[in-house]
Design an enzyme around this catalytic site. Structure first.
Site, PDB file in Angstrom:
ATOM      1  N   LYS A 132     104.376  76.085 101.630  1.00  0.00           N
ATOM      2  CA  LYS A 132     105.126  76.468 100.440  1.00  0.00           C
ATOM      3  C   LYS A 132     105.348  77.976 100.414  1.00  0.00           C
ATOM      4  CE  LYS A 132     105.052  75.838  95.388  1.00  0.00           C
ATOM      5  NZ  LYS A 132     104.300  75.241  94.253  1.00  0.00           N
ATOM      6  N   SER A 142     107.120  72.453  91.309  1.00  0.00           N
ATOM      7  CA  SER A 142     107.691  73.527  92.094  1.00  0.00           C
ATOM      8  C   SER A 142     107.501  73.380  93.601  1.00  0.00           C
ATOM      9  CB  SER A 142     107.078  74.865  91.652  1.00  0.00           C
ATOM     10  OG  SER A 142     105.672  74.879  91.927  1.00  0.00           O
ATOM     11  N   SER A 200     103.210  70.660  89.550  1.00  0.00           N
ATOM     12  CA  SER A 200     104.023  71.130  90.674  1.00  0.00           C
ATOM     13  C   SER A 200     103.773  70.398  91.982  1.00  0.00           C
ATOM     14  CB  SER A 200     103.806  72.634  90.885  1.00  0.00           C
ATOM     15  OG  SER A 200     104.409  73.369  89.842  1.00  0.00           O
TER      16      SER A 200
END
Length: 220
Positions: free
Chosen positions: A80, A155, A179
């Protein structure tokens, strides 16, 4: 299974350990899938293909020499874009960091590498991971792998889409208020919200808060 990139992480690791799948073959399959699909879904944002190939060649050599193998040995991993990666652009989805190339890996990334994982690319995230979407001013929007007119959630949406489309067998994410879990649900994969404190995170700005955690993502 049609391609090595479609294998689960456990299946791929088992085949690597028994010399039935080369880490290089797996990497090539993942790169081919990224080339074919990423222009449509926009989940892989900063690629580290050359160093990943060197790591895959080294991983293959270790298998052939009978060396001890880590739990993630030879597996390409998506990281990420909130986690710092040495030598690989880390933007946090913000134009303020569009040219940021860290000198060190953060704790999560260094432990993935220590277990034999191969960092292949950064996965998209909303700016500062703020929001249940995956849109930012640096890389734009990541879309749902099943319907590109819809959101993939966030996210950790870039990681979720990369897994759902077979670009990598494993990816990481983080979770404050959903997320990991929201994009996993939207994309048909698994996002595991770990217990607070289970995964070390030296970059947490509120060390006393148990709300934000790092976690793993997989296809099943």
């Amino acid at each position: 299974m049609t391609e090595p990139c479609d294998l689960s992480a456990i299946e791929a690791r088992r085949l690597i350990g028994t010399k039935k799948l080369s880490p290089v073959e797996l990497l090539d399959s993942c790169l081919a899938r990224i080339d074919a699909v990423n222009p449509t879904v926009n989940c892989m944002v900063a690629m580290d293909s050359e160093r990943a190939r060197v790591a895959a060649l080294n991983a293959e050599a270790a298998v052939m020499k009978g060396k001890p193998l880590g739990a993630l040995h030879g597996l390409p991993v998506g990281i990420k874009d909130m986690n710092e990666t040495e030598g690989l652009t880390t933007t946090y989805g913000s134009t303020s960091y569009a040219q940021n190339v860290p000198r060190h890996d953060d704790t999560v990334v260094s432990r993935i590498k220590a277990a034999g994982g191969i960092v292949l690319a950064k996965t998209n995230t909303p700016e500062w991971a703020a929001g249940a979407n995956t849109v930012n001013p640096v890389y734009g929007a990541t879309v749902n792998p099943f319907d590109t007119a819809k959101t993939c959630g966030g996210s950790s949406g870039g990681s979720a889409v990369a897994l759902a489309t077979g670009m990598v067998p494993l990816a990481n994410g983080s979770d404050l208020g959903g997320s990991l879990r929201t994009p996993a649900a939207y994309c048909g994969i698994v996002g595991f919200r770990s217990s607070p404190g289970m995964v070390a995170d030296a970059t947490r700005r509120l060390g006393y808060s148990p709300l934000s955690v790092e976690g793993a993502m997989g296809r099943s």
